[in-house]
Design an enzyme around this catalytic site. Sequence first.
Site, short mmCIF file in Angstrom:
data_model
loop_
_atom_site.label_atom_id
_atom_site.label_comp_id
_atom_site.label_asym_id
_atom_site.label_seq_id
_atom_site.Cartn_x
_atom_site.Cartn_y
_atom_site.Cartn_z
N HIS A 44 0.24 -1.32 0.01
CA HIS A 44 0.16 0.06 -0.45
C HIS A 44 0.73 1.48 0.07
CE1 HIS A 44 -2.86 -3.34 2.04
NE2 HIS A 44 -3.36 -2.51 0.75
N SER A 193 -2.79 -7.60 3.58
CA SER A 193 -3.07 -7.63 4.80
C SER A 193 -3.58 -9.24 5.04
CB SER A 193 -4.49 -6.48 4.07
OG SER A 193 -3.97 -5.91 3.85
P1 AMP Z 1 -6.66 -3.76 -0.05
O1 AMP Z 1 -5.76 -3.26 0.37
O2 AMP Z 1 -5.76 -5.08 -0.46
O3 AMP Z 1 -7.69 -3.61 -0.53
O4 AMP Z 1 -5.53 -3.07 -1.47
C1 AMP Z 1 -5.12 -1.24 -1.88
C2 AMP Z 1 -4.16 -1.70 -2.75
O5 AMP Z 1 -3.00 -1.84 -2.72
C3 AMP Z 1 -4.97 -2.16 -4.53
O6 AMP Z 1 -4.81 -1.10 -6.02
C4 AMP Z 1 -4.11 -3.08 -4.48
O7 AMP Z 1 -4.03 -3.99 -5.72
C5 AMP Z 1 -2.96 -2.30 -3.76
N1 AMP Z 1 -1.68 -4.05 -3.20
C6 AMP Z 1 -2.22 -4.63 -2.58
N2 AMP Z 1 -1.20 -5.25 -1.95
C7 AMP Z 1 -0.03 -5.13 -2.63
C8 AMP Z 1 0.88 -5.33 -3.46
N3 AMP Z 1 1.92 -6.04 -1.91
N4 AMP Z 1 2.15 -5.24 -4.29
C9 AMP Z 1 1.46 -3.50 -4.45
N5 AMP Z 1 -0.13 -2.86 -4.28
C10 AMP Z 1 -0.55 -3.53 -3.67
#
Ligand code: AMP
Length: 287
Positions: A44, A193
């Site tokens: 993130h 997460s």
């Molecule tokens: P989430 O909180 O899982 O909904 O993710 C929020 C944003 O963070 C989304 O655009 C995900 O694709 C991005 N994201 C989650 N994990 C990663 C990671 N390991 N590397 C890059 N972006 C990530």
Amino acid sequence: MSQITSKLQIATTTDEVRRTVRAAQAAGETVGFVPTMGALHEGHLSLVDASEAQCDRTVVSIFVNPTQFGPNEDRDRYPRTLEKDCEMLADRGCWLVFAPTDAEVYPPDHETFVEVGKSAEPLEGQIRPGHFRGVATVVLKLFQMVPADRAFFGRKDYQQSLVVQKMATDFNLPIEIVVCPTIRESDGLAMSSRNAYLTPTERQQAANLWKSLMLAESLYQSGERNTEIISEHMRELLAQAGIDQIDYIAFVAEGTVDPVDHITGRTVVAIAARVGQARLIDNHTIG
Ligand code: AMP
């Protein structure tokens, strides 16, 4: 609006966040937006860094969106760490956090949803019916609440980035979508997460998702082009690591969800598997 440090502010209502973003834009500043579900990690934060590099101000939303979870999924136990998230964001120079309640985003009489198309059908869409309808709806709503100039998404959620880009094009949304690389742990496991659900043993096991993607890469490098054969080798590697609950291993043409049998151009290998209580997804581009 509350103030966490001298810099980071927290908005919880649409009025507050919209007014604050518009005021910055009226003063000639560009605003970047990073939508998240919280429990923040370096993946993130890399999106925050990208936004900071490209925009004058960065807004991060933290909202565990109920409409993208299926009835038997992990919505209730999804990690919620708002205070720690805000500390990390303040350290990273973030300007504004938008942390609305469920009722702020979905008042009881909410009834309108985005109808997603073909890019949302296979892979995650097939295993998690209704998931992308929920994702697209909340992203469209967040874009209205946070009228930013650019929004930053992670490549880790490859299909999600396609669905969001398609929606932005199809609905003529006045926002630029930027997709950023996947950030990994030192053993290659994509940061997520949901990695918090893994026991230490499962955490070690989970690194084999990345190993299987690297195996696909090396088979391709040695001349193998048949995706069924590559997929078989990946399944063998995963089985040896004790990972047998594989939702899919898919080969799709870069920038699409169109299946590839024989690799001739850039091809995304996408994988989804269950390790213990965690359902993990990852992808890697070959060719
Ligand atoms: P989430 O909180 O899982 O909904 O993710 C929020 C944003 O963070 C989304 O655009 C995900 O694709 C991005 N994201 C989650 N994990 C990663 C990671 N390991 N590397 C890059 N972006 C990530």
